[in-house]
Motif scaffolding. Structure first.
Motif, PDB file in Angstrom:
ATOM      1  N   GLU B  10      37.118  59.723 -53.467  1.00 10.12           N
ATOM      2  CA  GLU B  10      36.539  59.793 -51.657  1.00 10.12           C
ATOM      3  C   GLU B  10      35.783  61.158 -51.784  1.00 10.12           C
ATOM      4  O   GLU B  10      35.807  61.303 -52.685  1.00 10.12           O
ATOM      5  CB  GLU B  10      37.243  59.799 -50.607  1.00 10.12           C
ATOM      6  CG  GLU B  10      37.990  58.770 -50.025  1.00 10.12           C
ATOM      7  CD  GLU B  10      38.837  59.061 -49.014  1.00 10.12           C
ATOM      8  OE1 GLU B  10      39.424  57.919 -48.487  1.00 10.12           O
ATOM      9  OE2 GLU B  10      38.624  60.445 -48.133  1.00 10.12           O
ATOM     10  N   PHE B 121      43.461  57.828 -57.835  1.00 13.99           N
ATOM     11  CA  PHE B 121      42.687  58.002 -56.570  1.00 13.99           C
ATOM     12  C   PHE B 121      42.758  59.370 -55.741  1.00 13.99           C
ATOM     13  O   PHE B 121      44.478  59.347 -55.131  1.00 13.99           O
ATOM     14  CB  PHE B 121      42.798  56.929 -55.536  1.00 13.99           C
ATOM     15  CG  PHE B 121      41.928  56.603 -54.422  1.00 13.99           C
ATOM     16  CD1 PHE B 121      40.446  55.593 -54.557  1.00 13.99           C
ATOM     17  CD2 PHE B 121      41.757  56.876 -53.345  1.00 13.99           C
ATOM     18  CE1 PHE B 121      39.465  56.007 -54.226  1.00 13.99           C
ATOM     19  CE2 PHE B 121      40.780  57.143 -52.111  1.00 13.99           C
ATOM     20  CZ  PHE B 121      40.033  56.293 -52.920  1.00 13.99           C
ATOM     21  N   TYR B 123      41.932  61.163 -52.236  1.00 15.08           N
ATOM     22  CA  TYR B 123      41.290  61.723 -50.835  1.00 15.08           C
ATOM     23  C   TYR B 123      40.837  62.979 -50.446  1.00 15.08           C
ATOM     24  O   TYR B 123      42.213  63.514 -50.804  1.00 15.08           O
ATOM     25  CB  TYR B 123      41.400  59.978 -50.368  1.00 15.08           C
ATOM     26  CG  TYR B 123      43.511  60.504 -49.963  1.00 15.08           C
ATOM     27  CD1 TYR B 123      44.033  60.124 -51.347  1.00 15.08           C
ATOM     28  CD2 TYR B 123      43.546  60.014 -48.834  1.00 15.08           C
ATOM     29  CE1 TYR B 123      45.818  59.696 -50.831  1.00 15.08           C
ATOM     30  CE2 TYR B 123      44.878  60.309 -48.686  1.00 15.08           C
ATOM     31  CZ  TYR B 123      46.082  60.250 -49.706  1.00 15.08           C
ATOM     32  OH  TYR B 123      47.137  60.291 -49.945  1.00 15.08           O
ATOM     33  N   TRP B 171      39.548  49.022 -53.089  1.00 12.66           N
ATOM     34  CA  TRP B 171      39.276  49.846 -53.224  1.00 12.66           C
ATOM     35  C   TRP B 171      40.040  51.457 -52.364  1.00 12.66           C
ATOM     36  O   TRP B 171      39.722  51.433 -51.205  1.00 12.66           O
ATOM     37  CB  TRP B 171      38.026  50.887 -52.437  1.00 12.66           C
ATOM     38  CG  TRP B 171      36.616  51.636 -53.576  1.00 12.66           C
ATOM     39  CD1 TRP B 171      36.480  52.371 -54.818  1.00 12.66           C
ATOM     40  CD2 TRP B 171      37.059  53.073 -52.171  1.00 12.66           C
ATOM     41  NE1 TRP B 171      36.561  53.884 -54.360  1.00 12.66           N
ATOM     42  CE2 TRP B 171      36.350  54.027 -52.796  1.00 12.66           C
ATOM     43  CE3 TRP B 171      37.203  53.783 -51.416  1.00 12.66           C
ATOM     44  CZ2 TRP B 171      36.168  55.271 -52.757  1.00 12.66           C
ATOM     45  CZ3 TRP B 171      36.648  54.310 -50.644  1.00 12.66           C
ATOM     46  CH2 TRP B 171      36.178  55.533 -51.152  1.00 12.66           C
ATOM     47  N   GLY B 172      40.863  52.150 -53.272  1.00 13.10           N
ATOM     48  CA  GLY B 172      42.042  53.254 -52.163  1.00 13.10           C
ATOM     49  C   GLY B 172      43.327  52.969 -51.852  1.00 13.10           C
ATOM     50  O   GLY B 172      44.125  53.505 -51.211  1.00 13.10           O
TER      51      GLY B 172
END
Lengths: 205, 205
Positions: B10, B121, B123, B171-172
């Motif tokens: 992100e 990932f 975030y 995504w994510g």
């Protein structure tokens, strides 16, 4: 304040093994089915009943937060489930304030949210979970792949319902956790040692 | 085969910093904007144009996999974007086969799926991302919190669209990755050292 690690997990993903290894590596207390026994001592309910309820939670008409709008779900079994959750929450807080610990399941990340737990979620793809389940099943527990997959799905559905009913957060959603780990192609021992490094006192190089 | 770490992230979560630190700690190559320069050398497009396209991707009528049903999106700018993606994919494969490396963004986890990348990932919650962005902004880039939040949202929307257009994955979403890390209340240096442990040759204790 004691350091707390909570572990949410998909059935068969190795979350419990990861928790046990983390606790061993870090010298933290480890709580899982022990909690059930504690609750059984402090409430009028049987271990079996608590086990059943504390894995699935009451079935809400629609998702509500614990403590809100109880009038909408005022059926006796729900009341009992809420009593158990409440007793369990007290026990979790008591255990967590005694010493550093790893706690498996039971929405502990939410229950202990004021104690700043490190929140882990463990998952894996179906193939990897199937292999793991088959590896640990005893002879009399042998199920076909299809039966095992159905069992996995049912248990995860219950866990999701339980977690989301009480916490109002998404089970397995990234915003509910600090780290999510996919164990599919990984060595759980290595993952445990990797995560343990976050809790080591000495400053990393 | 070289070891590959890919990082999706992100905006403002510190994914790039984590990647850089991981590469430093492990002695891996690190690829980010360098890739853009390589593409510019090998295609007729400018760095600016490639940068724009490779952060957002073409706008599909509906999600399709790269290589499927091109006739449905046969507009010139889409063709160019696909050309760039194709050139980029070749460059990524070339770089990844040369040496151990960390690659930021560009759906590298998907592009390099046959090379067994370790897919991270990164975030964080909005408050943490806001703080991080404000900390690194130069004087002339100072935006209000509201403007920054809008910028974050727009960039992440483009990244999501780009990733999902080409990969057909979420995504994510946890199933697209091996580890998802929330940097909100964590020291990125510590996280880097923790993840690096997974790549250390010697067997963990």
């Amino acid at each position: 304040m004691p350091r707390i690690i909570t572990i949410g997990r998909e059935f068969g993903s190795g979350g419990r093994e990861l928790g046990r290894r983390l606790a061993e590596t870090l010298g933290f207390a480890y709580y899982d089915s022990e909690i059930i026994k504690e609750i059984a001592k402090k409430t009028p309910f049987s271990e079996e009943y608590i086990n059943e309820v504390s894995e699935s939670g009451p079935i809400p008409l629609f998702p509500i937060h614990y403590g809100n709008s109880l009038s909408m779900v005022n059926d006796a079994s729900v009341d009992m489930a809420l009593d158990i959750f409440s007793a369990q929450s007290e026990i979790l807080k008591e255990l967590a304030s005694k010493s550093d610990c790893v706690i498996i399941g039971r929405a502990a990340d939410y229950v202990l949210r004021d104690m700043d737990p490190f929140r882990i979620f463990v998952y894996a793809d179906s193939k990897a979970k199937l292999e793991r389940c088959k590896g640990r099943a005893t002879a009399e527990e042998k199920l076909t792949d299809k039966q095992l997959l159905r069992k996995m799905k049912t248990i995860d559905k219950k866990r999701k319902r339980y977690y989301e009913f009480y916490s109002g957060r998404t089970w397995g959603g990234r915003n509910s956790y600090d780290v999510l780990v996919n164990t599919s192609n990984q060595d759980i021992k290595k993952i445990a040692h990797s995560i343990a490094r976050l809790f080591e006192e000495e400053e990393a190089k």
